[in-house]
Design a protein around this motif. Structure first.
Motif, PDB file in Angstrom:
ATOM      1  N   PHE A 254     -28.095 -40.648 -37.521  1.00  0.00           N
ATOM      2  CA  PHE A 254     -29.135 -41.614 -37.867  1.00  0.00           C
ATOM      3  C   PHE A 254     -28.685 -42.585 -38.941  1.00  0.00           C
ATOM      4  N   GLY A 255     -27.727 -42.183 -39.771  1.00  0.00           N
ATOM      5  CA  GLY A 255     -27.237 -43.064 -40.817  1.00  0.00           C
ATOM      6  C   GLY A 255     -26.678 -44.359 -40.266  1.00  0.00           C
ATOM      7  N   ASP A 260     -35.508 -46.301 -41.873  1.00  0.00           N
ATOM      8  CA  ASP A 260     -36.108 -45.591 -43.004  1.00  0.00           C
ATOM      9  C   ASP A 260     -36.340 -44.121 -42.652  1.00  0.00           C
ATOM     10  N   ASN A 261     -36.638 -43.334 -43.672  1.00  0.00           N
ATOM     11  CA  ASN A 261     -36.778 -41.884 -43.507  1.00  0.00           C
ATOM     12  C   ASN A 261     -37.934 -41.507 -42.590  1.00  0.00           C
ATOM     13  N   GLU A 266     -39.779 -39.333 -37.244  1.00  0.00           N
ATOM     14  CA  GLU A 266     -40.502 -39.493 -35.988  1.00  0.00           C
ATOM     15  C   GLU A 266     -39.558 -39.368 -34.793  1.00  0.00           C
ATOM     16  N   LEU A 267     -38.395 -39.986 -34.886  1.00  0.00           N
ATOM     17  CA  LEU A 267     -37.430 -39.920 -33.793  1.00  0.00           C
ATOM     18  C   LEU A 267     -36.925 -38.489 -33.589  1.00  0.00           C
TER      19      LEU A 267
END
Length: 312
Positions: A254-255, A260-261, A266-267
């Motif tokens: 994800f980085g 955003d966090n 959610e993903l």
């Protein structure tokens, strides 16, 4: 250079294995095509298909991460045996490219639920609800609450309506619920919705690219652009293409997405990952003017095939 070496290794392994398989099975296939109007055609051809699945166990042994999967999915394979006028082509696609509505309900946090009654009308995960809400708004579906309820009531195991008319199994005793098995099964839900509302806008939605029904995860590296546009409605076409059709490098985590966090959480809830071993094989076998089309799902991790479909 390393990627080219892996690609060459995968190609050589698969080409050699399938070429040998064709040589062994050519007689069976040729005989099968001659009996194309007979049920034995499918039975005899199954020996080749079973052999194909065994070949994949060895030929795909090096496919175990996002890089090697990307290479594997980019390589088409074609073979022929001119002496028998026989040819085969096969390619693979990710089977984790869209959202699976069967995962839309919140899971019980009680580890002892097997000893209790099934919870009626479990809540819809907020991320899935937002996904469907965006789709139905974009395509101007008139009764979003009803359709979302019909989908959820088809996935859950109880017969309690979330809203009037949403439990298809009460109206149609032959309707199978507890899981949506395919696009054809999902179409039954859409047809029931249209009968109740006379709203045909649901037919404009590209459900075939927005939903899938067998995958556990969504592989971000192979996500459908339609799916991603609903997950990230703020993306412009250029940014959307750079993440899908025009993608050059694989994303490892994800980085790399610079989100955003909260969006990341959610993903993750929706099962978004960066490597999924679930692929779909598309195989065509030709003998003269005859054709046998075969599709099946294959798990690169468990080495198991499923959902075999044959057309001729």
């Amino acid at each position: 250079m390393k990627k080219k070496g892996i690609a060459l290794l995968i190609t050589i392994s698969l080409v050699a294995a399938i070429a040998a398989l064709i040589g062994i099975s050519a007689g069976i296939l040729e005989h099968s095509f001659k009996r194309i109007s007979n049920k034995k055609f499918l039975i005899q051809s199954n020996s080749f298909i079973a052999g194909m699945q065994n070949v994949l166990k060895d030929a795909s042994s090096d496919v175990n991460d996002s890089d090697t999967l990307d290479i594997f999915l980019s390589l088409p394979f074609a073979f022929e045996q001119k002496s028998r006028n026989l040819s085969v082509d096969i390619y693979f696609t990710s089977n984790a490219s869209a959202l699976n509505p069967n995962n839309m309900l919140e899971k019980s946090k009680d580890s002892n639920t097997s000893k209790k009654k099934v919870k009626e009308n479990p809540n819809i995960e907020s991320s899935y609800e937002a996904y469907f809400e965006h789709i139905l708004t974009i395509y101007n579906v008139s009764d979003k609450i009803l359709l979302l309820s019909m989908i959820a009531d088809s996935v859950d195991k109880d017969l309690k309506e979330r809203t009037t008319g949403s439990e298809l199994a009460l109206e149609n005793l032959s309707f199978s619920q507890g899981k949506i098995y395919s696009l054809e099964h999902f179409q039954q839900i859409l047809d029931a919705y249209k009968r109740l509302t006379l709203d045909f806008n649901v037919d404009k939605v590209p459900w075939e690219t927005l939903l899938s029904f067998d995958n556990v995860n969504i592989d971000f590296n192979h996500i459908e652009s339609d799916t991603l546009s609903m997950l990230f409605p703020e993306l412009d076409p250029t940014a959307l293409n750079s993440l899908t059709s025009d993608r050059v490098e694989v994303f490892k985590d994800f980085g790399a997405l610079n989100i955003d966090n909260e969006r990341e959480k959610e993903l993750k809830k929706m099962g978004v990952t960066f490597y999924s071993p679930q692929v779909k094989a598309w195989m065509n076998i030709y003998n003269g003017g005859n054709h046998l089309g075969v599709t099946f799902l294959y798990d690169l991790q468990t080495k198991r095939a499923s959902n075999l479909e044959i057309t001729n």
